[in-house]
Design a protein around this motif. Structure first.
Motif, PDB file in Angstrom:
ATOM      1  N   LYS A   1       0.838  -1.211   0.000  1.00 56.34           N
ATOM      2  CA  LYS A   1       0.000   0.000   0.000  1.00 56.34           C
ATOM      3  C   LYS A   1       0.864   1.248   0.000  1.00 56.34           C
ATOM      4  CE  LYS A   1      -2.007   1.438   3.733  1.00 56.34           C
ATOM      5  NZ  LYS A   1      -2.797   1.608   4.946  1.00 56.34           N
ATOM      6  N   LYS A   2       1.891   1.236   0.839  1.00 58.93           N
ATOM      7  CA  LYS A   2       2.774   2.395   0.947  1.00 58.93           C
ATOM      8  C   LYS A   2       3.619   2.569  -0.318  1.00 58.93           C
ATOM      9  CE  LYS A   2       6.263   4.407   3.984  1.00 58.93           C
ATOM     10  NZ  LYS A   2       7.062   4.212   5.195  1.00 58.93           N
ATOM     11  N   LYS A   3       4.162   1.475  -0.810  1.00 57.37           N
ATOM     12  CA  LYS A   3       5.100   1.523  -1.943  1.00 57.37           C
ATOM     13  C   LYS A   3       4.413   1.862  -3.262  1.00 57.37           C
ATOM     14  CE  LYS A   3       8.691  -1.315  -4.096  1.00 57.37           C
ATOM     15  NZ  LYS A   3       9.409  -2.589  -4.026  1.00 57.37           N
ATOM     16  N   TYR A   4       3.236   1.307  -3.511  1.00 49.41           N
ATOM     17  CA  TYR A   4       2.611   1.438  -4.825  1.00 49.41           C
ATOM     18  C   TYR A   4       1.377   2.334  -4.880  1.00 49.41           C
ATOM     19  CZ  TYR A   4       5.633  -2.462  -6.040  1.00 49.41           C
ATOM     20  OH  TYR A   4       6.727  -3.261  -6.248  1.00 49.41           O
ATOM     21  N   PHE A   5       0.798   2.643  -3.724  1.00 45.67           N
ATOM     22  CA  PHE A   5      -0.474   3.360  -3.729  1.00 45.67           C
ATOM     23  C   PHE A   5      -0.466   4.608  -2.861  1.00 45.67           C
ATOM     24  CE2 PHE A   5      -1.316  -1.104  -4.673  1.00 45.67           C
ATOM     25  CZ  PHE A   5      -1.909  -0.976  -5.917  1.00 45.67           C
ATOM     26  N   GLY A   6       0.705   5.179  -2.649  1.00 46.84           N
ATOM     27  CA  GLY A   6       0.807   6.418  -1.871  1.00 46.84           C
ATOM     28  C   GLY A   6       0.247   6.284  -0.462  1.00 46.84           C
ATOM     29  N   ASN A   7       0.344   5.074   0.077  1.00 43.77           N
ATOM     30  CA  ASN A   7      -0.165   4.759   1.416  1.00 43.77           C
ATOM     31  C   ASN A   7      -1.671   4.991   1.543  1.00 43.77           C
ATOM     32  OD1 ASN A   7       0.554   3.543   3.822  1.00 43.77           O
ATOM     33  ND2 ASN A   7       0.758   5.472   4.901  1.00 43.77           N
TER      34      ASN A   7
ATOM     35  N   PHE B   1      -5.346   3.418   1.163  1.00 45.02           N
ATOM     36  CA  PHE B   1      -6.157   2.213   1.007  1.00 45.02           C
ATOM     37  C   PHE B   1      -7.167   2.398  -0.123  1.00 45.02           C
ATOM     38  CE2 PHE B   1      -9.900  -0.381   2.076  1.00 45.02           C
ATOM     39  CZ  PHE B   1      -9.313  -1.632   1.976  1.00 45.02           C
ATOM     40  N   ALA B   2      -7.739   3.600  -0.231  1.00 39.71           N
ATOM     41  CA  ALA B   2      -8.726   3.870  -1.288  1.00 39.71           C
ATOM     42  C   ALA B   2      -8.098   3.687  -2.671  1.00 39.71           C
ATOM     43  CB  ALA B   2      -9.300   5.276  -1.138  1.00 39.71           C
ATOM     44  N   ASN B   3      -6.873   4.188  -2.863  1.00 36.27           N
ATOM     45  CA  ASN B   3      -6.192   4.009  -4.150  1.00 36.27           C
ATOM     46  C   ASN B   3      -5.940   2.530  -4.441  1.00 36.27           C
ATOM     47  OD1 ASN B   3      -6.106   6.773  -4.511  1.00 36.27           O
ATOM     48  ND2 ASN B   3      -3.947   6.972  -3.972  1.00 36.27           N
ATOM     49  N   MET B   4      -5.531   1.800  -3.424  1.00 31.88           N
ATOM     50  CA  MET B   4      -5.260   0.378  -3.602  1.00 31.88           C
ATOM     51  C   MET B   4      -6.547  -0.376  -3.940  1.00 31.88           C
ATOM     52  SD  MET B   4      -3.116  -2.181  -1.116  1.00 31.88           S
ATOM     53  CE  MET B   4      -4.355  -2.573   0.098  1.00 31.88           C
ATOM     54  N   LEU B   5      -7.587  -0.072  -3.219  1.00 31.64           N
ATOM     55  CA  LEU B   5      -8.871  -0.728  -3.441  1.00 31.64           C
ATOM     56  C   LEU B   5      -9.411  -0.411  -4.829  1.00 31.64           C
ATOM     57  CD1 LEU B   5     -10.788  -2.530  -1.892  1.00 31.64           C
ATOM     58  CD2 LEU B   5     -11.932  -0.499  -1.056  1.00 31.64           C
ATOM     59  N   THR B   6      -9.291   0.833  -5.245  1.00 33.29           N
ATOM     60  CA  THR B   6      -9.739   1.246  -6.581  1.00 33.29           C
ATOM     61  C   THR B   6      -8.978   0.476  -7.651  1.00 33.29           C
ATOM     62  OG1 THR B   6     -10.307   3.444  -5.787  1.00 33.29           O
ATOM     63  CG2 THR B   6      -9.974   3.207  -8.158  1.00 33.29           C
ATOM     64  N   HIS B   7      -7.677   0.340  -7.465  1.00 35.72           N
ATOM     65  CA  HIS B   7      -6.859  -0.405  -8.418  1.00 35.72           C
ATOM     66  C   HIS B   7      -7.383  -1.828  -8.573  1.00 35.72           C
ATOM     67  CE1 HIS B   7      -3.405  -2.211 -10.407  1.00 35.72           C
ATOM     68  NE2 HIS B   7      -3.426  -3.126  -9.455  1.00 35.72           N
ATOM     69  N   PHE B   8      -7.575  -2.515  -7.453  1.00 36.43           N
ATOM     70  CA  PHE B   8      -8.017  -3.907  -7.525  1.00 36.43           C
ATOM     71  C   PHE B   8      -9.441  -4.035  -8.040  1.00 36.43           C
ATOM     72  CE2 PHE B   8      -4.439  -4.419  -4.529  1.00 36.43           C
ATOM     73  CZ  PHE B   8      -3.713  -5.324  -5.280  1.00 36.43           C
ATOM     74  N   ALA B   9     -10.286  -3.098  -7.697  1.00 33.43           N
ATOM     75  CA  ALA B   9     -11.666  -3.136  -8.196  1.00 33.43           C
ATOM     76  C   ALA B   9     -11.690  -3.013  -9.710  1.00 33.43           C
ATOM     77  CB  ALA B   9     -12.491  -2.032  -7.551  1.00 33.43           C
ATOM     78  N   LYS B  10     -10.798  -2.182 -10.271  1.00 32.58           N
ATOM     79  CA  LYS B  10     -10.746  -1.993 -11.725  1.00 32.58           C
ATOM     80  C   LYS B  10      -9.997  -3.115 -12.427  1.00 32.58           C
ATOM     81  CE  LYS B  10     -10.899   3.070 -11.788  1.00 32.58           C
ATOM     82  NZ  LYS B  10     -10.116   4.279 -12.055  1.00 32.58           N
ATOM     83  N   GLU B  11      -8.855  -3.483 -11.894  1.00 35.57           N
ATOM     84  CA  GLU B  11      -7.966  -4.420 -12.580  1.00 35.57           C
ATOM     85  C   GLU B  11      -8.348  -5.884 -12.422  1.00 35.57           C
ATOM     86  OE1 GLU B  11      -5.514  -3.473 -14.663  1.00 35.57           O
ATOM     87  OE2 GLU B  11      -6.163  -1.422 -14.269  1.00 35.57           O
TER      88      GLU B  11
END
Length: 121
Positions: free
Chosen positions: A82-88, A90-100
């Motif tokens: 989360k910190k390394k790839y999604f600017g720490n 959780f919303a960005n990480m979740l959005t990524h997985f929801a789309k991809e």
């Protein structure tokens, strides 16, 4: 907690699944091509020194059990991603997985319900 290397993580996955294991059990649980006994024994010794495994002498051999729980390692690993790839975020990480990951409607509904239940706690 340290990050595990690929082979270390494979060994830990086997021990986490079995709960306790001898070197032979670990080798049996690893993917092909199976590493040599001495290679696995060396890696297990390193994991013991790092504090991931605990060794118990039984007769003339050792049985290994996890000192680090899978849930604890997973939590630390996800936090690192989360910190390394999604600017720490959780919303960005979740959005990524929801789309991809092309989540099904059922999976999205389950995720929304989980988020809602966490907000109310």
């Amino acid at each position: 907690m340290q990050k595990l290397g690929k082979r270390e993580e494979q060994i830990m996955q086997v021990v986490w699944q079995l709960g306790k294991a001898f070197i032979k059990d670990i080798i049996d649980g690893l993917p092909e091509p199976k590493p040599h006994y001495n290679t696995v024994a060396t890696m297990v010794k390193i994991l013991t020194e790092k504090g991931f495994l605990q060794a118990e002498k039984l007769g003339n051999t050792f049985q290994y059990t996890p000192k680090v729980l899978l849930a604890d390692y997973r939590q630390q690993d996800v936090a690192s991603i989360k910190k390394k790839y999604f600017g720490n975020s959780f919303a960005n990480m979740l959005t990524h997985f929801a789309k991809e990951e092309n989540l099904s409607d059922k999976e999205l509904d389950e995720l929304i319900q989980l988020i809602k239940s966490k907000k109310s706690n």
